[in-house]
Design a protein around this motif. Sequence first.
Motif, PDB file in Angstrom:
ATOM      1  N   GLU A   1       7.622  29.500 -14.584  1.00 15.74           N
ATOM      2  CA  GLU A   1       6.184  29.457 -14.297  1.00 15.74           C
ATOM      3  C   GLU A   1       5.520  28.318 -15.064  1.00 15.74           C
ATOM      4  N   ASN A   2       5.905  28.157 -16.348  1.00 12.17           N
ATOM      5  CA  ASN A   2       5.346  27.068 -17.144  1.00 12.17           C
ATOM      6  C   ASN A   2       5.721  25.706 -16.570  1.00 12.17           C
ATOM      7  N   THR A   3       6.990  25.582 -16.158  1.00 10.27           N
ATOM      8  CA  THR A   3       7.435  24.316 -15.560  1.00 10.27           C
ATOM      9  C   THR A   3       6.700  24.029 -14.263  1.00 10.27           C
ATOM     10  N   ALA A   4       6.496  25.076 -13.439  1.00 12.70           N
ATOM     11  CA  ALA A   4       5.780  24.903 -12.171  1.00 12.70           C
ATOM     12  C   ALA A   4       4.330  24.488 -12.421  1.00 12.70           C
ATOM     13  N   ASN A   5       3.693  25.117 -13.422  1.00 10.05           N
ATOM     14  CA  ASN A   5       2.302  24.746 -13.742  1.00 10.05           C
ATOM     15  C   ASN A   5       2.213  23.305 -14.248  1.00 10.05           C
ATOM     16  N   THR A   6       3.185  22.930 -15.098  1.00  6.87           N
ATOM     17  CA  THR A   6       3.202  21.552 -15.595  1.00  6.87           C
ATOM     18  C   THR A   6       3.388  20.558 -14.458  1.00  6.87           C
ATOM     19  N   ALA A   7       4.334  20.876 -13.567  1.00  5.43           N
ATOM     20  CA  ALA A   7       4.568  19.989 -12.418  1.00  5.43           C
ATOM     21  C   ALA A   7       3.337  19.891 -11.533  1.00  5.43           C
ATOM     22  N   GLU A   8       2.642  21.019 -11.352  1.00  3.78           N
ATOM     23  CA  GLU A   8       1.433  21.009 -10.521  1.00  3.78           C
ATOM     24  C   GLU A   8       0.365  20.106 -11.114  1.00  3.78           C
ATOM     25  N   HIS A   9       0.142  20.222 -12.432  1.00  2.00           N
ATOM     26  CA  HIS A   9      -0.870  19.386 -13.089  1.00  2.00           C
ATOM     27  C   HIS A   9      -0.491  17.913 -13.022  1.00  2.00           C
ATOM     28  N   ILE A  10       0.790  17.625 -13.260  1.00  2.00           N
ATOM     29  CA  ILE A  10       1.237  16.228 -13.213  1.00  2.00           C
ATOM     30  C   ILE A  10       1.053  15.648 -11.816  1.00  2.00           C
ATOM     31  N   LEU A  11       1.420  16.425 -10.805  1.00  2.40           N
ATOM     32  CA  LEU A  11       1.299  15.933  -9.426  1.00  2.40           C
ATOM     33  C   LEU A  11      -0.170  15.751  -9.020  1.00  2.40           C
ATOM     34  N   ILE A  12      -1.048  16.643  -9.505  1.00  2.73           N
ATOM     35  CA  ILE A  12      -2.482  16.495  -9.194  1.00  2.73           C
ATOM     36  C   ILE A  12      -3.038  15.224  -9.824  1.00  2.73           C
ATOM     37  N   TRP A  13      -2.738  15.015 -11.125  1.00  2.00           N
ATOM     38  CA  TRP A  13      -3.213  13.798 -11.790  1.00  2.00           C
ATOM     39  C   TRP A  13      -2.579  12.554 -11.182  1.00  2.00           C
ATOM     40  N   GLN A  14      -1.336  12.690 -10.782  1.00  2.54           N
ATOM     41  CA  GLN A  14      -0.669  11.570 -10.125  1.00  2.54           C
ATOM     42  C   GLN A  14      -1.377  11.206  -8.825  1.00  2.54           C
ATOM     43  N   ALA A  15      -1.742  12.226  -8.049  1.00  2.84           N
ATOM     44  CA  ALA A  15      -2.458  11.976  -6.794  1.00  2.84           C
ATOM     45  C   ALA A  15      -3.827  11.357  -7.062  1.00  2.84           C
ATOM     46  N   LEU A  16      -4.532  11.898  -8.089  1.00  2.00           N
ATOM     47  CA  LEU A  16      -5.855  11.353  -8.419  1.00  2.00           C
ATOM     48  C   LEU A  16      -5.766   9.903  -8.876  1.00  2.00           C
ATOM     49  N   ALA A  17      -4.645   9.530  -9.497  1.00  5.43           N
ATOM     50  CA  ALA A  17      -4.490   8.149  -9.966  1.00  5.43           C
ATOM     51  C   ALA A  17      -3.995   7.216  -8.870  1.00  5.43           C
ATOM     52  N   LEU A  18      -3.070   7.703  -8.036  1.00  8.49           N
ATOM     53  CA  LEU A  18      -2.433   6.816  -7.061  1.00  8.49           C
ATOM     54  C   LEU A  18      -3.264   6.626  -5.796  1.00  8.49           C
ATOM     55  N   VAL A  19      -4.049   7.639  -5.409  1.00 14.74           N
ATOM     56  CA  VAL A  19      -4.871   7.487  -4.198  1.00 14.74           C
ATOM     57  C   VAL A  19      -5.887   6.347  -4.345  1.00 14.74           C
TER      58      VAL A  19
ATOM     59  N   VAL B   1       0.831  -1.206   0.000  1.00  8.97           N
ATOM     60  CA  VAL B   1       0.000   0.000   0.000  1.00  8.97           C
ATOM     61  C   VAL B   1       0.864   1.254   0.000  1.00  8.97           C
ATOM     62  N   ALA B   2       2.034   1.167   0.664  1.00  9.28           N
ATOM     63  CA  ALA B   2       2.903   2.342   0.743  1.00  9.28           C
ATOM     64  C   ALA B   2       3.653   2.615  -0.568  1.00  9.28           C
ATOM     65  N   LEU B   3       3.782   1.596  -1.448  1.00  8.41           N
ATOM     66  CA  LEU B   3       4.551   1.774  -2.683  1.00  8.41           C
ATOM     67  C   LEU B   3       4.039   2.926  -3.547  1.00  8.41           C
ATOM     68  N   PRO B   4       2.716   3.001  -3.848  1.00  3.61           N
ATOM     69  CA  PRO B   4       2.248   4.146  -4.644  1.00  3.61           C
ATOM     70  C   PRO B   4       2.520   5.485  -3.965  1.00  3.61           C
ATOM     71  N   LEU B   5       2.401   5.511  -2.640  1.00  2.00           N
ATOM     72  CA  LEU B   5       2.652   6.764  -1.927  1.00  2.00           C
ATOM     73  C   LEU B   5       4.130   7.133  -1.981  1.00  2.00           C
ATOM     74  N   ILE B   6       5.003   6.118  -1.866  1.00  2.00           N
ATOM     75  CA  ILE B   6       6.448   6.368  -1.967  1.00  2.00           C
ATOM     76  C   ILE B   6       6.800   6.844  -3.381  1.00  2.00           C
ATOM     77  N   PHE B   7       6.179   6.205  -4.391  1.00  2.00           N
ATOM     78  CA  PHE B   7       6.405   6.630  -5.783  1.00  2.00           C
ATOM     79  C   PHE B   7       6.003   8.090  -5.968  1.00  2.00           C
ATOM     80  N   ALA B   8       4.835   8.450  -5.411  1.00  2.00           N
ATOM     81  CA  ALA B   8       4.371   9.834  -5.537  1.00  2.00           C
ATOM     82  C   ALA B   8       5.335  10.787  -4.832  1.00  2.00           C
TER      83      ALA B   8
END
Length: 464
Positions: free
Chosen positions: A172-190, A23-30
């Motif tokens: 700013e573009n890189t930060a926005n891209t990272a934010e979107h990726i991390l949000i989708w990552q959280a939505l997928a991994l949770v 269970v911790a693996l997806p969280l560690i990956f994130a």
Amino acid sequence: MQILKVYRPRSILKLTLLGFSVVALPLIFALVNTILYVDKLLTQSQEAVLQAIKATQSSHQLVAQVTDMERNARQFQVLGDTSLFQLYEENHRGVQNIIDNLAQLSLEETHKRLIEDFIVKEQSIFDDFRMFPYNSENTKQAIEEFAKLATLAQEIRTESKSIIEHERQMMENTANTAEHILIWQALALVPVALLLAAIFTVLITRPIKQIDNAIRMLGNGQFNRHIHINGPEDLVQLGQRLDWLRLRLLELEESKNKFLRHVSHELKTPLTTMREGSDLLLDEVAGNLCSEQREIVEIIKKNSFQLQKSIENLLNFSAAHFQTLNLSVTPQRLDELVRSVIDDHGMVIKAKSLKISTYLQEVVIEGDTEKLKGIVDNLLSNALKYAPPATIIGISLRADNSQTILDIADAGPGILSEDQPRIFEAFYQGQTRPQGSIKGSGLGLSIVKEYVNAHHGTVKLLET
């Protein structure tokens, strides 16, 4: 699931630790992915700041160097002093170093063209001063070109300032891209983590529930079902021990019932002789009896009847364990069966001046005649024993959807709360004693429960 069948943890502790790890693996990956993105953003910001600093410093130095070159060139044009030309050459080499530093930066095309134009113009001016004598027409024209060179230097400085805005936009573009990726990552991994947690919760709790059900089954006296536990090896071994215990309890139960059958059978033969002998004495076959003798013989007959009833209860109780699965099922008019049992107890009802209040719907069920009659007989007998004289016993029979409900209520003293959980146990007699001198065997309600369970029904005590 197939992987878990191949690999079976040796203990529930290892299974729990494995569950936490998976269970911790997806969280560690994130977490690792987040750290990488943050590190990338930090590195890019550092490079952007460094580029902006270098571009700003170099462009300012370039403007200053062009000013110094123009001053040295004009002095040399007037005085013709070679030392002044040497200073001009040194400033020329300094300008080339500055241009080389600017060329190493990540520049826009406009910026690169300005630098190329600057290099061509500055080299042309330097060549005129190097090839022609001072105060010549060529050097005079070269002096005039310094104004254009200074303008190019100013434009380069202005363009260098735009690097800061460009790098800020990139960050700013890189930060926005990272934010979107991390949000989708959280939505997928949770959901994945929750699904894995649910799977391991089932894997951990399932064998525990199986053990709990097995213990309840043993507690309810259900010894015919094999006990098998799926799960870690230690719980599988525990299930094997429980199944061994089930077999031992089954052997003990069979030995107990065999003993009861044998003892009951052995007691019935001399008891029959005693009853027949008491009947002969009461019929005065052996001679006339005085009143005292007749009273003694009646006491013998009464107690022999009570003993016969107890033996029959023992036999019925013993048979209940072996015959519940062998029902002779036929359609039964249960209301007629209830009336028949009431008629059988007519003498007792009359002797205690009791009144039977009945509400019997016409009900037909599939069941075993003798066992259904045994259920009603034991329940009514129990009510007759505890009901005070000249009171009412209520009997209700009704159909409710797919169920048939039989209620028997008396006006007796009731059952104490501490006795209620055990009233259906074999040989258990509560603290409340029945009316009269005849005591029960404690088997009637246990036989009722066995017969009711055989018909897939339930029996319970209700407060009235």
